[in-house]
Design an enzyme around this catalytic site. Sequence first.
Site, PDB file in Angstrom:
ATOM      1  N   ASP A  72      -5.062  -7.054   4.089  1.00  0.00           N
ATOM      2  CA  ASP A  72      -5.007  -6.392   2.787  1.00  0.00           C
ATOM      3  C   ASP A  72      -3.561  -6.328   2.327  1.00  0.00           C
ATOM      4  OD1 ASP A  72      -5.602  -4.252   0.631  1.00  0.00           O
ATOM      5  OD2 ASP A  72      -7.554  -4.568   1.550  1.00  0.00           O
ATOM      6  N   HIS A  96      -3.626  -0.666  -2.951  1.00  0.00           N
ATOM      7  CA  HIS A  96      -4.888  -1.157  -2.400  1.00  0.00           C
ATOM      8  C   HIS A  96      -4.883  -1.079  -0.878  1.00  0.00           C
ATOM      9  CE1 HIS A  96      -8.298  -3.903  -1.681  1.00  0.00           C
ATOM     10  NE2 HIS A  96      -8.628  -3.713  -2.949  1.00  0.00           N
ATOM     11  N   SER A 126     -14.387  -3.413  -2.348  1.00  0.00           N
ATOM     12  CA  SER A 126     -13.256  -3.133  -1.456  1.00  0.00           C
ATOM     13  C   SER A 126     -13.393  -1.765  -0.813  1.00  0.00           C
ATOM     14  CB  SER A 126     -11.933  -3.185  -2.236  1.00  0.00           C
ATOM     15  OG  SER A 126     -11.573  -4.506  -2.554  1.00  0.00           O
TER      16      SER A 126
END
Length: 298
Positions: free
Chosen positions: A37, A68, A233
């Site tokens: 990620d 994120h 996600s």
Amino acid sequence: MTETRAQPGRWAPLTGLHRLTAQTGAGNPRVVVGVVDGPVDIGHPDLADAGMAASAGCRNVRSAACRHGTAVVAMLAARGESPAPGLCPGCTVLPRPVFCEAPKGGTCPALRPAELATAVVDLIEAGARIVNLSLGAEGSGLARSRAVDDAFDHAQARGVLVVVAAGNHGQVGPAPLMAHPWPVLVAACDQNGRPLPGSNLGIGIGLRGLLAPGLGIVTAAPGGGYQAFSGTSAAAPFVTGTAALLWSTAPSLPAAVVRAALLRPGLPRSSVVPPLVDGLAALRALNRLTGRPLPQGP
């Protein structure tokens, strides 16, 4: 800071994870969870004691990549009384950043399949037992990649589970880049268990995937705060965390057995929409597969 589990949120009744953690605790450090990620705000109060390497840290806490990566990792590793799920804080969480942190007003190149494959292999070689992919790559859904297939072959041969977010393009159909049969694909749903309009669905997802909450999940944000996180996600870590807790009960079990329990043998699968992840049902399936006593409780 202690490794207490986060308080159940709106997602708890859907996932059965609060009932699973009542049986398993916070996870086993022998279960290493790799996360491909963005970089992570490793100084966030909820992650400061998680033991993550400085190389995984953000250089720009305002970047989308940092936001994120921090969100996904905190869903798995947040400790203390965090509002983030903190699904398996007792496991070892190993971030592998792949997204660049663009300066203000700048742009980053798209992640290429070969880069994604390299990151997966790096985590396997570093000892990961599960790899979480809450991301896509350039060309995702448009072409199958030999590099990614080879990385998934390597994961299967080494007994490493791979959990992949199904994507947020609102498409119903095949996703060739993720067509390999080994990864568990994760679609996203709302608090009522209905698929989100933007979540990708398809026959492959329905046959070897799971549905998990992906709407407004509260998790850590860079700089010490929190954010609402949505999409596939956000859904994928619920499945990764479930797998990590299952494996924590017996870290010597083969990956294929843990994967089978996670997907629950005999569960009807006749739709492009996969069944909901269910922590306690998966534990019962694992115990049936291994001949262990079934867990008590509802």
